[in-house]
Motif scaffolding. Structure first.
Motif, PDB file in Angstrom:
ATOM      1  N   PHE A 247      12.706   4.494 -14.856  1.00  0.00           N
ATOM      2  CA  PHE A 247      12.138   3.573 -13.874  1.00  0.00           C
ATOM      3  C   PHE A 247      11.024   4.249 -13.076  1.00  0.00           C
ATOM      4  O   PHE A 247       9.982   3.661 -12.786  1.00  0.00           O
ATOM      5  N   SER A 248      11.272   5.509 -12.702  1.00  0.00           N
ATOM      6  CA  SER A 248      10.305   6.250 -11.900  1.00  0.00           C
ATOM      7  C   SER A 248       8.986   6.419 -12.651  1.00  0.00           C
ATOM      8  O   SER A 248       7.900   6.196 -12.100  1.00  0.00           O
ATOM      9  N   THR A 249       9.070   6.802 -13.932  1.00  0.00           N
ATOM     10  CA  THR A 249       7.846   7.026 -14.703  1.00  0.00           C
ATOM     11  C   THR A 249       7.098   5.727 -14.979  1.00  0.00           C
ATOM     12  O   THR A 249       5.871   5.688 -14.921  1.00  0.00           O
ATOM     13  N   ILE A 250       7.819   4.648 -15.277  1.00  0.00           N
ATOM     14  CA  ILE A 250       7.136   3.380 -15.559  1.00  0.00           C
ATOM     15  C   ILE A 250       6.493   2.844 -14.283  1.00  0.00           C
ATOM     16  O   ILE A 250       5.431   2.211 -14.317  1.00  0.00           O
ATOM     17  N   GLY A 251       7.105   3.126 -13.115  1.00  0.00           N
ATOM     18  CA  GLY A 251       6.482   2.736 -11.850  1.00  0.00           C
ATOM     19  C   GLY A 251       5.193   3.486 -11.595  1.00  0.00           C
ATOM     20  O   GLY A 251       4.194   2.923 -11.146  1.00  0.00           O
TER      21      GLY A 251
ATOM     22  N   GLY B 297       0.822  -1.209   0.000  1.00  0.00           N
ATOM     23  CA  GLY B 297       0.000   0.000   0.000  1.00  0.00           C
ATOM     24  C   GLY B 297       0.855   1.258   0.000  1.00  0.00           C
ATOM     25  O   GLY B 297       0.595   2.198  -0.757  1.00  0.00           O
ATOM     26  N   ILE B 298       1.896   1.289   0.860  1.00  0.00           N
ATOM     27  CA  ILE B 298       2.825   2.429   0.888  1.00  0.00           C
ATOM     28  C   ILE B 298       3.527   2.563  -0.460  1.00  0.00           C
ATOM     29  O   ILE B 298       3.675   3.667  -0.999  1.00  0.00           O
ATOM     30  N   CYS B 299       3.937   1.432  -1.033  1.00  0.00           N
ATOM     31  CA  CYS B 299       4.637   1.461  -2.316  1.00  0.00           C
ATOM     32  C   CYS B 299       3.730   1.961  -3.431  1.00  0.00           C
ATOM     33  O   CYS B 299       4.190   2.639  -4.357  1.00  0.00           O
ATOM     34  N   ILE B 300       2.431   1.615  -3.368  1.00  0.00           N
ATOM     35  CA  ILE B 300       1.498   2.112  -4.389  1.00  0.00           C
ATOM     36  C   ILE B 300       1.376   3.630  -4.277  1.00  0.00           C
ATOM     37  O   ILE B 300       1.399   4.345  -5.287  1.00  0.00           O
ATOM     38  N   ILE B 301       1.256   4.155  -3.043  1.00  0.00           N
ATOM     39  CA  ILE B 301       1.162   5.609  -2.857  1.00  0.00           C
ATOM     40  C   ILE B 301       2.446   6.298  -3.320  1.00  0.00           C
ATOM     41  O   ILE B 301       2.422   7.200  -4.156  1.00  0.00           O
ATOM     42  N   VAL B 302       3.586   5.850  -2.790  1.00  0.00           N
ATOM     43  CA  VAL B 302       4.872   6.473  -3.138  1.00  0.00           C
ATOM     44  C   VAL B 302       5.167   6.272  -4.624  1.00  0.00           C
ATOM     45  O   VAL B 302       5.585   7.202  -5.321  1.00  0.00           O
ATOM     46  N   GLY B 303       4.911   5.059  -5.104  1.00  0.00           N
ATOM     47  CA  GLY B 303       5.227   4.740  -6.494  1.00  0.00           C
ATOM     48  C   GLY B 303       4.372   5.489  -7.486  1.00  0.00           C
ATOM     49  O   GLY B 303       4.829   5.842  -8.578  1.00  0.00           O
ATOM     50  N   THR B 304       3.114   5.747  -7.132  1.00  0.00           N
ATOM     51  CA  THR B 304       2.225   6.467  -8.046  1.00  0.00           C
ATOM     52  C   THR B 304       2.485   7.965  -7.996  1.00  0.00           C
ATOM     53  O   THR B 304       2.426   8.645  -9.025  1.00  0.00           O
ATOM     54  N   ILE B 305       2.765   8.507  -6.811  1.00  0.00           N
ATOM     55  CA  ILE B 305       3.008   9.954  -6.697  1.00  0.00           C
ATOM     56  C   ILE B 305       4.344  10.319  -7.338  1.00  0.00           C
ATOM     57  O   ILE B 305       4.414  11.222  -8.180  1.00  0.00           O
ATOM     58  N   ILE B 306       5.420   9.630  -6.955  1.00  0.00           N
ATOM     59  CA  ILE B 306       6.741   9.955  -7.504  1.00  0.00           C
ATOM     60  C   ILE B 306       6.836   9.343  -8.893  1.00  0.00           C
ATOM     61  O   ILE B 306       7.170   8.177  -9.050  1.00  0.00           O
ATOM     62  N   GLY B 307       6.484  10.124  -9.879  1.00  0.00           N
ATOM     63  CA  GLY B 307       6.569   9.670 -11.259  1.00  0.00           C
ATOM     64  C   GLY B 307       7.383  10.664 -12.052  1.00  0.00           C
ATOM     65  O   GLY B 307       8.501  11.022 -11.688  1.00  0.00           O
ATOM     66  N   SER B 308       6.782  11.163 -13.114  1.00  0.00           N
ATOM     67  CA  SER B 308       7.475  12.171 -13.927  1.00  0.00           C
ATOM     68  C   SER B 308       7.316  13.564 -13.335  1.00  0.00           C
ATOM     69  O   SER B 308       8.051  14.484 -13.704  1.00  0.00           O
ATOM     70  N   GLY B 309       6.373  13.753 -12.389  1.00  0.00           N
ATOM     71  CA  GLY B 309       6.034  15.078 -11.886  1.00  0.00           C
ATOM     72  C   GLY B 309       7.187  15.839 -11.261  1.00  0.00           C
ATOM     73  O   GLY B 309       7.414  17.005 -11.592  1.00  0.00           O
TER      74      GLY B 309
ATOM     75  N   ALA C 276      13.423   1.068  -7.144  1.00  0.00           N
ATOM     76  CA  ALA C 276      14.344   1.630  -8.133  1.00  0.00           C
ATOM     77  C   ALA C 276      14.262   3.152  -8.168  1.00  0.00           C
ATOM     78  O   ALA C 276      15.284   3.841  -8.238  1.00  0.00           O
ATOM     79  N   LYS C 277      13.033   3.689  -8.102  1.00  0.00           N
ATOM     80  CA  LYS C 277      12.900   5.150  -8.184  1.00  0.00           C
ATOM     81  C   LYS C 277      13.405   5.815  -6.914  1.00  0.00           C
ATOM     82  O   LYS C 277      13.921   6.930  -6.956  1.00  0.00           O
ATOM     83  N   LEU C 278      13.294   5.120  -5.767  1.00  0.00           N
ATOM     84  CA  LEU C 278      13.827   5.697  -4.536  1.00  0.00           C
ATOM     85  C   LEU C 278      15.343   5.807  -4.590  1.00  0.00           C
ATOM     86  O   LEU C 278      15.929   6.648  -3.913  1.00  0.00           O
ATOM     87  N   VAL C 279      15.979   4.962  -5.419  1.00  0.00           N
ATOM     88  CA  VAL C 279      17.436   5.037  -5.569  1.00  0.00           C
ATOM     89  C   VAL C 279      17.826   6.397  -6.142  1.00  0.00           C
ATOM     90  O   VAL C 279      18.715   7.078  -5.609  1.00  0.00           O
ATOM     91  N   ILE C 280      17.157   6.828  -7.235  1.00  0.00           N
ATOM     92  CA  ILE C 280      17.513   8.113  -7.844  1.00  0.00           C
ATOM     93  C   ILE C 280      17.133   9.266  -6.931  1.00  0.00           C
ATOM     94  O   ILE C 280      17.839  10.278  -6.858  1.00  0.00           O
ATOM     95  N   VAL C 281      16.029   9.121  -6.178  1.00  0.00           N
ATOM     96  CA  VAL C 281      15.643  10.162  -5.219  1.00  0.00           C
ATOM     97  C   VAL C 281      16.722  10.304  -4.145  1.00  0.00           C
ATOM     98  O   VAL C 281      17.132  11.418  -3.807  1.00  0.00           O
ATOM     99  N   VAL C 282      17.193   9.170  -3.639  1.00  0.00           N
ATOM    100  CA  VAL C 282      18.243   9.185  -2.608  1.00  0.00           C
ATOM    101  C   VAL C 282      19.538   9.775  -3.167  1.00  0.00           C
ATOM    102  O   VAL C 282      20.220  10.559  -2.500  1.00  0.00           O
TER     103      VAL C 282
END
Length: 487
Positions: free
Chosen positions: A311-315, A35-47, A183-189
């Protein structure tokens, strides 16, 4: 030692249990982590890789820009907490749809599903996949702009793959979401840690006099909010899959309280990192903010930025596909869309027809390609329906006191977010009047024609056409109606 007759009886019972057919309804496969991954994964995209420029352009200073990012996060969290009350009070998938149905009846709910399913959701899915495609193609066309045909074909392939994955298995869709979120959290970090290191080294020049020259007009603030909230879009996605969430009374609010503030902190720190290496003017002139940051900080390993942005956008696209398929499923179950869209795969126990329909519409939107302006104008329609949903929560506090509310937010929160939604809907129209807003409202209201023709009156000729089509599609896709509606 167990007697042979007793052991045989136990074996027979196990065999009987194994032979029983699976219930053809959506399964509770999504836990707290997913559930957390769906929220984080959907919000952190191309935006977060697109919105920093327009937010800064509308505020014109570093300080107000960072305040807008924080305020957008607070608004998203408050809105999601209101949705948590709604989601635990009305435990049906479909997000705003069942809430509007319960509060105001079928017409507002139908107009929401009409606007969402035909334009807002598929076009958003298409834009995210196009963003993914452009980042991937950029790696192969370093010295020139990639051909439009290549970008569109790759975006269509991404839609096909994601639709297939989510139609095959709920669990597989969740696992894919978890992997891409990691994967997207890697680039954020990477961006955040690089920014912190640069700050520690004394790169604070761009934060001096950070409020000088800032815009304070209503129009500029509202447009900055619009662009910032686009980056936070997805804060309500978990409510679309409430029926598949294990222990929703606990996991839904926990996922919101953990997920959205985590995203807010990440967004603020990422913007701080951008400003450690770019002046406001340089940021506004950058074609791709994250790529410019990577070129200045991570060279010669700057290639990792476009890779992980992809990776972030496809997630984000996968999370959108996973949740919007459920919205179409619920609309079909309520009789507001074709009945076959509410059917469930016998073998896979997923809303396969709804997902396939969603994928086809999104692919159609890829053909014209440039639909960003269309989505910008329809974003005000999204906040119109958000505002109606928040208002519905207030209305049901008085009209549906009998409903059990495991979570009840203070009444000041839905009042605040309702007023904010009204501001966000009206401010762009007041500050920059345009015919497109009128066209958008007329398009939304045109859904009433289809509602009265095909849903309310249910003319016989329409039924004669739809029944054989439904039957043949049912046999082709091996799908059946859900055995019972969730209470």
């Amino acid at each position: 030692m167990e007697e042979p007759s007793l052991r045989k009886r136990k074996d027979d019972e196990k065999s009987t249990q194994n032979d029983e057919p699976k219930t053809t309804s959506l399964q509770k496969e999504v836990g707290l982590l997913s559930g957390i991954c769906i929220i984080v994964g959907t919000i952190i995209g191309s935006g977060i890789f697109i919105s920093p420029k327009p937010v800064l352009a509308n505020t014109e200073a570093v300080g107000p820009c960072l305040i807008i990012w924080a305020a957008c996060g607070i608004l998203a969290t408050l809105g999601a907490l209101c949705f948590a009350e709604l989601g635990t009070m009305i435990t049906k998938s479909g997000g705003e749809y069942p809430y509007l149905m319960e509060a105001f009846g079928p017409i507002p709910a139908y107009l929401f599903s009409w606007t969402s399913l035909i334009v807002m959701k598929p076009s958003s899915f298409a834009i995210i996949c196009l963003s993914f495609s452009e980042y991937v193609c950029a790696a192969f066309y370093a010295s020139c702009k990639p051909p439009h045909v290549v970008v569109k074909c790759l975006a269509a392939a991404a839609i096909l793959v994601l639709t297939t994955v989510n139609a095959l298995s709920v669990r597989l869709g969740s696992y894919v979401q978890n992997v891409f979120t990691a994967a997207k959290l890697v680039i954020v970090v990477i961006i955040i840690v690089s920014g912190i290191v640069l700050l520690a080294q004394g790169n604070t020049k761009n934060f001096e006099h950070s409020f000088e020259g800032g815009q304070v007009s209503m129009g500029a603030i509202s447009l900055a909010f619009y662009n910032g909230l686009w980056a936070y879009d997805g804060w309500n996605q978990l409510n679309y899959i409430t029926e598949e969430l294990r222990n929703p009374y606990r996991n839904l609010p926990l996922a919101i309280i953990i997920g959205i503030p985590l995203v807010t902190v990440c967004y603020i720190l990422m913007n701080v990192s951008y400003f450690t290496v770019m002046t406001p003017t340089e940021l506004l002139q950058s074609q791709a903010v994250a790529v410019t940051f990577g070129d200045r900080v991570l060279y010669p390993a700057s290639w990792v930025v476009p890779l992980f942005v992809a990776f972030s956008t496809i997630g984000a696209a996968n999370g959108t596909c996973f949740t919007t398929g459920r919205l179409i499923y619920v609309a079909g179950r309520e009789g507001h869309m074709l009945k076959v869209l509410s059917y469930i795969s016998v073998k896979r126990l997923t809303p396969a027809p709804a997902l396939i329909f969603y994928g086809i519409i999104a692919t159609i939107y890829i053909i014209p390609g440039d639909i960003n302006s269309l989505v910008n104008y329809f974003s005000f329609a999204a906040w119109l329906f958000y505002g109606m949903t928040f208002l519905g929560l207030l209305v049901m506090r008085f009209t549906r006191k009998d409903l059990e509310r495991p979570i009840m937010v203070p009444i000041v929160i839905p009042i605040l977010v309702t007023v904010t939604s009204v501001f966000l809907v009206l401010a762009p129209i007041i500050s920059e009047p345009a015919w497109e807003y009128l066209y958008c409202v007329l398009f939304i209201l045109s859904g009433l024609i289809f509602y009265f023709l095909f849903v309310y009156y249910k003319f016989g000729w329409a039924q004669k056409i739809s029944k054989p089509v439904t039957m043949h599609l049912q046999m082709l896709m091996e799908v059946v109606p859900p055995e019972k509606d969730p209470e």
